[in-house]
Each structure stands twice: as structure tokens, then as C-alpha cells.
Design a protein around this motif. Structure first.
Motif, mmCIF file in Angstrom:
data_model
loop_
_atom_site.group_PDB
_atom_site.id
_atom_site.type_symbol
_atom_site.label_atom_id
_atom_site.label_comp_id
_atom_site.label_asym_id
_atom_site.label_seq_id
_atom_site.Cartn_x
_atom_site.Cartn_y
_atom_site.Cartn_z
ATOM 1 N N PHE A 172 0.245 -5.873 1.689
ATOM 2 C CA PHE A 172 -1.074 -6.654 2.437
ATOM 3 C C PHE A 172 -1.351 -8.053 1.620
ATOM 4 N N ASN A 181 0.442 -1.013 -0.270
ATOM 5 C CA ASN A 181 -0.140 0.034 0.241
ATOM 6 C C ASN A 181 1.015 1.421 0.007
ATOM 7 N N GLU A 182 0.597 2.773 0.192
ATOM 8 C CA GLU A 182 0.916 3.532 0.203
ATOM 9 C C GLU A 182 1.989 4.128 1.537
ATOM 10 N N ASN A 183 2.260 3.007 2.693
ATOM 11 C CA ASN A 183 2.895 3.048 3.463
ATOM 12 C C ASN A 183 3.763 1.494 3.446
ATOM 13 N N ARG A 222 2.945 -1.310 -6.074
ATOM 14 C CA ARG A 222 2.364 -1.059 -4.889
ATOM 15 C C ARG A 222 1.072 -0.404 -5.415
ATOM 16 N N LYS A 223 -0.746 -0.336 -4.947
ATOM 17 C CA LYS A 223 -1.508 -0.221 -5.120
ATOM 18 C C LYS A 223 -2.118 1.444 -4.315
ATOM 19 N N HIS A 224 -2.179 2.274 -5.062
ATOM 20 C CA HIS A 224 -2.189 3.290 -4.522
ATOM 21 C C HIS A 224 -3.931 4.356 -5.111
ATOM 22 N N ASP A 225 -4.187 4.925 -5.087
ATOM 23 C CA ASP A 225 -5.349 6.105 -5.571
ATOM 24 C C ASP A 225 -4.755 6.870 -6.151
#
Length: 241
Positions: free
Chosen positions: A126, A120-122, A201-204
């Protein structure tokens, strides 16, 4: 293995706040015979994140032209025998290149792609092992008819095959990788290594989330373009089973 081949890691960069993490992961590879090329595709933000690494990387700045043009610029200026692509928001695991070179050597593959994890963003993992690793050429071609089974940031490619298949198609904004794996798959041996060696990475802010409709149009166009070729290859492989 003696005389380990040199690897050029090409990182296309455009206004990405995670670029420093990508560069760090490239520089931390246990495989030492490599160069890191960051191609800045006309960024207006987050360029200061690159400054601490300028003495350890090759930095190329160009006018904005999209991911395909950044990849082509990096590959064309590279000095390695093998090419790895790392998206600026993704992270290589430390032994990625070493394990891929070993696997490539053992299987005589022209391109090796791997499994991968989601972060994730951090940078927290996950979901693990989310890739699709296909062991037969028939299954690979069948999958290409439906979707792209290869994550671009997982690949390691013999540079000389670009002289035969051509460069990434710069008219494609989102599916330049899908188009390339089809072209490579027709002529060369593409193999999957079923080990997760990348954190994706998956992010908006990622393009695949922001431009879903445009992306689908391109996917359909690529599928239509290679429909006949892939159908013939599936038929041939099916007969040879």
C-alpha cells in the motif's frame, strides 16, 4: 563475481501467523548460496506453519528470551560469511540478497541496508519506497541522534564484525537494532542501497503498535547512552567536509 559468499538468513519467530510467508520468501531467493535458520523463541502458536519447510531450513527452538536473544542464537549457530535478518512477518523480494551482495562488493561496505515497501495483513503493497537512505556518513550519524534509519529486515552484514562490536543487547526488547547500528556505525562502513527489496508488514498485532510507550522509553535510553559518541562523530565529520 566468483566464490559468492554464503549467506545465513536468520528468522526470529514468536507466535507469528505470517511465518510461512517469510520462510517462502527466503527460500525463493535467486541467490542460492544460503541457509535459512528459523529460531523459534518459545512459540505456543502457529508452529505448524513451519512443518512443511523443515527439510529445507534449520530449525532451532529455545526458551522465550526476546528478539535479540533469538537473533544472537541464530547468528552464533550460522555457517555463512554474511548475515541477513528477516522478521517473521516480513517478506524478502526475490533478488534482495543477490543485489545486496553485488552492491556490497562494489562499495566494499561492511553492512548494507535497503529501502522497503509497506504491506498490509493481506500482503498487498500500500506504500512504496518508504525507507530513509542516507548517502553520507555525516547525515547517517545526524539521523542516528534522532531516530533509527535502518529497517532490520533489510540488512546484510559481514558476520565477522560481530566479534568486534558484540552481540545484540538482550536487555533491549524493542531497540536492539537501533543500538546495534550505532555500535556498527562507529567502527564500520554502513551503506544504504536505494532500492526497495523488502515488503514490511504493518498490522495491528505488531510490537511497535502494541507497546508504543515502552518502545519510546527504550529509544530515549539508547539515545542518551550514545549521545556523546554521536555528537563527537557529527562534529568530526562536519569539520572534515
Amino acid at each position: 563475481m566468483e566464490n559468492l559468499p554464503k549467506i545465513s538468513i536468520v528468522i526470529p519467530f514468536y507466535n507469528c501467523p505470517y511465518i510461512d510467508q517469510a520462510i517462502k520468501s527466503a527460500l525463493r531467493q535467486t541467490y542460492l548460496n544460503r541457509e535459512v535458520i528459523v529460531v523459534d523463541d518459545g512459540s505456543t502458536q502457529h508452529t505448524t506453519l513451519i512443518k512443511p519447510f523443515l527439510n529445507q531450513i534449520r530449525y532451532i527452538r529455545k526458551e522465550n528470551g526476546g528478539t535479540a536473544s533469538a537473533l544472537n542464537t541464530g547468528i552464533q549457530s550460522s555457517t555463512g560469511e554474511l548475515i541477513a535478518w528477516l522478521s517473521s512477518d516480513d517478506v524478502f523480494l526475490r533478488e534482495k540478497l543477490a543485489k545486496q551482495v553485488k552492491f556490497m562488493h562494489e562499495t566494499n561496505a561492511d553492512m548494507v541496508y535497503t529501502n522497503f515497501n509497506l504491506i498490509n495483513e493481506n500482503s498487498v503493497v500500500f506504500k512504496k519506497d518508504v525507507g530513509l537512505i542516507l548517502t553520507s556518513k555525516l547525515d547517517f550519524f545526524k539521523q542516528l541522534q534522532k531516530s533509527c534509519p535502518v529497517n532490520g529486515s533489510t540488512v546484510l552484514i559481514k558476520k565477522d564484525i560481530f566479534s568486534s562490536v558484540g552481540w545484540f543487547d538482550e536487555t533491549l526488547k524493542y531497540t536492539q537494532d537501533y543500538d546495534m547500528w550505532i555500535r556498527m556505525g562507529v567502527k564500520y562502513d554502513l551503506k544504504g542501497l536505494n532500492e526497495s527489496l523488502l515488503n514490511y508488514r504493518k498490522h495491528d498485532n505488531m510490537g511497535s503498535k502494541r507497546f508504543v510507550e515502552e518502545q519510546w522509553k527504550e529509544i530515549k535510553a539508547v539515545q542518551e547512552k550514545y549521545k556523546g559518541i554521536l555528537a563527537r562523530l557529527v562534529q568530526q565529520r562536519g569539520r572534515n567536509r
